[in-house]
Write a protein that holds these residues in place. Sequence first.
Motif, PDB file in Angstrom:
ATOM      1  N   CYS A 121       6.501   4.394 -11.138  1.00 16.58           N
ATOM      2  CA  CYS A 121       5.760   3.149 -11.512  1.00 16.58           C
ATOM      3  C   CYS A 121       6.039   3.149 -13.085  1.00 16.58           C
ATOM      4  CB  CYS A 121       4.320   3.144 -10.767  1.00 16.58           C
ATOM      5  SG  CYS A 121       4.246   2.958  -9.156  1.00 16.58           S
ATOM      6  N   SER A 122       6.420   3.795 -13.643  1.00 13.41           N
ATOM      7  CA  SER A 122       6.515   3.719 -15.271  1.00 13.41           C
ATOM      8  C   SER A 122       7.487   3.286 -15.591  1.00 13.41           C
ATOM      9  CB  SER A 122       6.042   5.088 -15.970  1.00 13.41           C
ATOM     10  OG  SER A 122       6.819   6.113 -15.495  1.00 13.41           O
ATOM     11  N   GLN A 123       8.534   2.973 -14.924  1.00 12.72           N
ATOM     12  CA  GLN A 123       9.846   2.419 -15.586  1.00 12.72           C
ATOM     13  C   GLN A 123       9.772   0.973 -15.950  1.00 12.72           C
ATOM     14  OE1 GLN A 123      11.672   2.780 -11.994  1.00 12.72           O
ATOM     15  NE2 GLN A 123      12.083   5.102 -12.260  1.00 12.72           N
ATOM     16  N   LYS A 124       9.901   0.869 -17.183  1.00  9.54           N
ATOM     17  CA  LYS A 124      10.253  -0.484 -18.003  1.00  9.54           C
ATOM     18  C   LYS A 124      11.472  -1.051 -18.444  1.00  9.54           C
ATOM     19  CE  LYS A 124       5.317  -0.308 -18.166  1.00  9.54           C
ATOM     20  NZ  LYS A 124       5.130   0.789 -17.858  1.00  9.54           N
ATOM     21  N   THR A 125      11.498  -2.224 -18.354  1.00 11.51           N
ATOM     22  CA  THR A 125      12.789  -2.849 -18.635  1.00 11.51           C
ATOM     23  C   THR A 125      12.540  -4.037 -19.502  1.00 11.51           C
ATOM     24  OG1 THR A 125      13.827  -1.921 -16.504  1.00 11.51           O
ATOM     25  CG2 THR A 125      15.128  -3.662 -17.696  1.00 11.51           C
ATOM     26  N   GLY A 144       2.354  10.571  11.195  1.00  9.16           N
ATOM     27  CA  GLY A 144       1.254  10.218  12.045  1.00  9.16           C
ATOM     28  C   GLY A 144       0.309   9.290  11.561  1.00  9.16           C
ATOM     29  N   LYS A 145       0.890   8.302  10.660  1.00  5.78           N
ATOM     30  CA  LYS A 145       0.134   7.234  10.256  1.00  5.78           C
ATOM     31  C   LYS A 145       1.422   6.235   9.513  1.00  5.78           C
ATOM     32  CE  LYS A 145      -0.411   9.484   5.540  1.00  5.78           C
ATOM     33  NZ  LYS A 145      -1.583   9.545   4.596  1.00  5.78           N
ATOM     34  N   GLU A 146       0.771   4.982   9.446  1.00  2.00           N
ATOM     35  CA  GLU A 146       1.511   3.843   8.942  1.00  2.00           C
ATOM     36  C   GLU A 146       1.796   3.948   7.429  1.00  2.00           C
ATOM     37  OE1 GLU A 146       3.258   2.150  11.073  1.00  2.00           O
ATOM     38  OE2 GLU A 146       2.390   2.424  12.550  1.00  2.00           O
ATOM     39  N   GLU A 147       2.776   3.375   6.896  1.00  2.00           N
ATOM     40  CA  GLU A 147       3.094   2.868   5.694  1.00  2.00           C
ATOM     41  C   GLU A 147       3.199   4.179   4.433  1.00  2.00           C
ATOM     42  OE1 GLU A 147       3.995   0.068   4.074  1.00  2.00           O
ATOM     43  OE2 GLU A 147       4.278  -0.388   6.373  1.00  2.00           O
ATOM     44  N   VAL A 148       4.109   5.142   4.827  1.00  2.00           N
ATOM     45  CA  VAL A 148       4.400   6.278   4.147  1.00  2.00           C
ATOM     46  C   VAL A 148       5.604   6.069   3.375  1.00  2.00           C
ATOM     47  CG1 VAL A 148       4.310   8.741   3.782  1.00  2.00           C
ATOM     48  CG2 VAL A 148       2.570   7.745   5.484  1.00  2.00           C
ATOM     49  N   TRP A 149       5.514   5.539   2.082  1.00  2.00           N
ATOM     50  CA  TRP A 149       6.850   5.653   1.533  1.00  2.00           C
ATOM     51  C   TRP A 149       7.246   6.826   0.903  1.00  2.00           C
ATOM     52  CZ3 TRP A 149       7.940   0.232  -1.014  1.00  2.00           C
ATOM     53  CH2 TRP A 149       7.494  -0.794  -0.353  1.00  2.00           C
ATOM     54  N   VAL A 208       0.890  -1.326  -0.046  1.00  2.00           N
ATOM     55  CA  VAL A 208       0.167   0.060  -0.130  1.00  2.00           C
ATOM     56  C   VAL A 208       0.870   1.130   0.087  1.00  2.00           C
ATOM     57  CG1 VAL A 208      -0.441  -0.014   2.703  1.00  2.00           C
ATOM     58  CG2 VAL A 208      -2.073   1.170   1.179  1.00  2.00           C
ATOM     59  N   GLY A 209       2.000   1.084   0.934  1.00  2.00           N
ATOM     60  CA  GLY A 209       2.859   2.376   0.725  1.00  2.00           C
ATOM     61  C   GLY A 209       3.529   2.661  -0.411  1.00  2.00           C
ATOM     62  N   HIS A 210       3.792   1.565  -1.497  1.00  2.00           N
ATOM     63  CA  HIS A 210       4.407   1.858  -2.536  1.00  2.00           C
ATOM     64  C   HIS A 210       3.179   2.567  -3.693  1.00  2.00           C
ATOM     65  CE1 HIS A 210       6.144   0.754  -6.640  1.00  2.00           C
ATOM     66  NE2 HIS A 210       7.089   1.242  -6.120  1.00  2.00           N
ATOM     67  N   TYR A 211       2.096   1.792  -3.362  1.00  2.00           N
ATOM     68  CA  TYR A 211       0.900   2.304  -4.410  1.00  2.00           C
ATOM     69  C   TYR A 211       0.628   3.834  -4.328  1.00  2.00           C
ATOM     70  CZ  TYR A 211      -3.935   3.011  -5.819  1.00  2.00           C
ATOM     71  OH  TYR A 211      -5.136   3.450  -6.240  1.00  2.00           O
ATOM     72  N   GLU A 212       0.766   4.338  -2.842  1.00  2.34           N
ATOM     73  CA  GLU A 212       0.493   5.723  -2.614  1.00  2.34           C
ATOM     74  C   GLU A 212       1.446   6.497  -3.206  1.00  2.34           C
ATOM     75  OE1 GLU A 212      -2.272   7.054  -1.225  1.00  2.34           O
ATOM     76  OE2 GLU A 212      -3.139   5.336  -1.020  1.00  2.34           O
ATOM     77  N   LEU A 213       2.750   5.947  -3.067  1.00  2.93           N
ATOM     78  CA  LEU A 213       4.212   6.787  -3.442  1.00  2.93           C
ATOM     79  C   LEU A 213       3.863   6.832  -5.052  1.00  2.93           C
ATOM     80  CD1 LEU A 213       7.046   7.828  -3.185  1.00  2.93           C
ATOM     81  CD2 LEU A 213       7.672   5.401  -3.925  1.00  2.93           C
ATOM     82  N   CYS A 214       3.158   5.757  -5.737  1.00  8.10           N
ATOM     83  CA  CYS A 214       3.087   5.988  -7.101  1.00  8.10           C
ATOM     84  C   CYS A 214       2.132   7.004  -7.573  1.00  8.10           C
ATOM     85  CB  CYS A 214       2.880   4.603  -7.761  1.00  8.10           C
ATOM     86  SG  CYS A 214       4.284   3.311  -7.668  1.00  8.10           S
ATOM     87  N   LYS A 215       1.032   7.200  -6.658  1.00  6.44           N
ATOM     88  CA  LYS A 215       0.144   8.135  -6.945  1.00  6.44           C
ATOM     89  C   LYS A 215       0.580   9.504  -7.025  1.00  6.44           C
ATOM     90  CE  LYS A 215      -3.581   7.117  -4.247  1.00  6.44           C
ATOM     91  NZ  LYS A 215      -4.775   7.252  -3.865  1.00  6.44           N
ATOM     92  N   SER A 217       8.429  -1.240 -12.780  1.00 12.61           N
ATOM     93  CA  SER A 217       8.831  -0.650 -11.544  1.00 12.61           C
ATOM     94  C   SER A 217       7.307  -0.641 -10.870  1.00 12.61           C
ATOM     95  CB  SER A 217       9.433   0.550 -11.430  1.00 12.61           C
ATOM     96  OG  SER A 217       8.648   1.363 -12.126  1.00 12.61           O
ATOM     97  N   GLY A 218       6.308  -0.589 -11.670  1.00  9.38           N
ATOM     98  CA  GLY A 218       4.951  -0.527 -10.955  1.00  9.38           C
ATOM     99  C   GLY A 218       4.303  -1.896 -10.547  1.00  9.38           C
ATOM    100  N   VAL A 219       4.781  -2.970 -11.079  1.00 11.77           N
ATOM    101  CA  VAL A 219       4.271  -4.266 -10.902  1.00 11.77           C
ATOM    102  C   VAL A 219       5.190  -5.165  -9.743  1.00 11.77           C
ATOM    103  CG1 VAL A 219       3.897  -6.588 -11.826  1.00 11.77           C
ATOM    104  CG2 VAL A 219       3.469  -4.621 -13.107  1.00 11.77           C
ATOM    105  N   TRP A 220       4.488  -5.841  -8.677  1.00 14.38           N
ATOM    106  CA  TRP A 220       5.063  -6.399  -7.845  1.00 14.38           C
ATOM    107  C   TRP A 220       4.859  -7.958  -7.948  1.00 14.38           C
ATOM    108  CZ3 TRP A 220       7.678  -5.038  -3.121  1.00 14.38           C
ATOM    109  CH2 TRP A 220       7.854  -3.457  -3.095  1.00 14.38           C
ATOM    110  N   ILE A 221       6.029  -8.810  -7.710  1.00 11.65           N
ATOM    111  CA  ILE A 221       5.886 -10.268  -7.708  1.00 11.65           C
ATOM    112  C   ILE A 221       6.435 -11.066  -6.699  1.00 11.65           C
ATOM    113  CG2 ILE A 221       6.319 -10.227 -10.499  1.00 11.65           C
ATOM    114  CD1 ILE A 221       9.118 -10.592  -9.656  1.00 11.65           C
ATOM    115  N   GLY A 222       5.650 -12.217  -6.293  1.00  9.18           N
ATOM    116  CA  GLY A 222       5.861 -12.968  -4.998  1.00  9.18           C
ATOM    117  C   GLY A 222       7.155 -13.644  -5.159  1.00  9.18           C
ATOM    118  N   ILE A 223       7.661 -13.823  -4.045  1.00  6.59           N
ATOM    119  CA  ILE A 223       9.102 -14.527  -3.804  1.00  6.59           C
ATOM    120  C   ILE A 223       8.629 -16.144  -3.082  1.00  6.59           C
ATOM    121  CG2 ILE A 223      11.149 -14.442  -2.874  1.00  6.59           C
ATOM    122  CD1 ILE A 223      11.462 -11.478  -3.083  1.00  6.59           C
ATOM    123  N   ASN A 224       9.485 -16.860  -3.628  1.00  2.00           N
ATOM    124  CA  ASN A 224       9.223 -18.099  -3.160  1.00  2.00           C
ATOM    125  C   ASN A 224      10.596 -18.559  -2.368  1.00  2.00           C
ATOM    126  OD1 ASN A 224       8.721 -20.881  -2.187  1.00  2.00           O
ATOM    127  ND2 ASN A 224       8.963 -21.859  -4.322  1.00  2.00           N
TER     128      ASN A 224
END
Length: 200
Positions: free
Chosen positions: A53-57, A94-99, A40-47, A182-189
Amino acid sequence: MNKRQGWLVLLAATLQAGAIGTALAVPSVMQTNGRTTQPVGHYELCKRLPDECSQKTDVRAPVELTRTLWQAMVDINNEVNTAVAPRTDMEMWGKEEVWSYPASAGDCEDYALEKRRKLMELGVPAGDLLLTVARQPNGEGHAVLTVRTSMGEYILDNLDPRIMAWDETVYTYLKRQSERNSGVWIGINDGRADSVASVR
């Protein structure tokens, strides 16, 4: 000498000899398992900062780990860890998850963002600098920067001054940015743990 110490000695010798990418087998890399939820913190940062969140490789090999890059990683890790005072989001906002990018204080993801920015300024591709969410041994969440290189994946951490291979750290890894977007997240096993619980 344990496995990590032996690896670091061998890495240093190889860097000194200038034989990156040929003298050593590639260490293990994180095993990923597809798209997952964005913190959620990254989502808010991207807003607030859409360019984050627009860096493509394009698909390609990780950045070559040269003596110059290794020294830059060490210097930037030390510089940011020293310059930024540890403060929680609650203390600062004063709140959680501010990136955010830290001015003089921040928490774990802020350190990681600043290190990422500084390495990108040196020309390291965004796809090799991945914000990563993990769990500490005490169960608390944590964020670090993963650097993908030709000799494996390394962790830049505000809680440890050493740069270590990901599988030599004490963390259980949960998710990270995609190397392609950079705007997409992937799970890690994380195969070192019996199970990996999801985080928001």
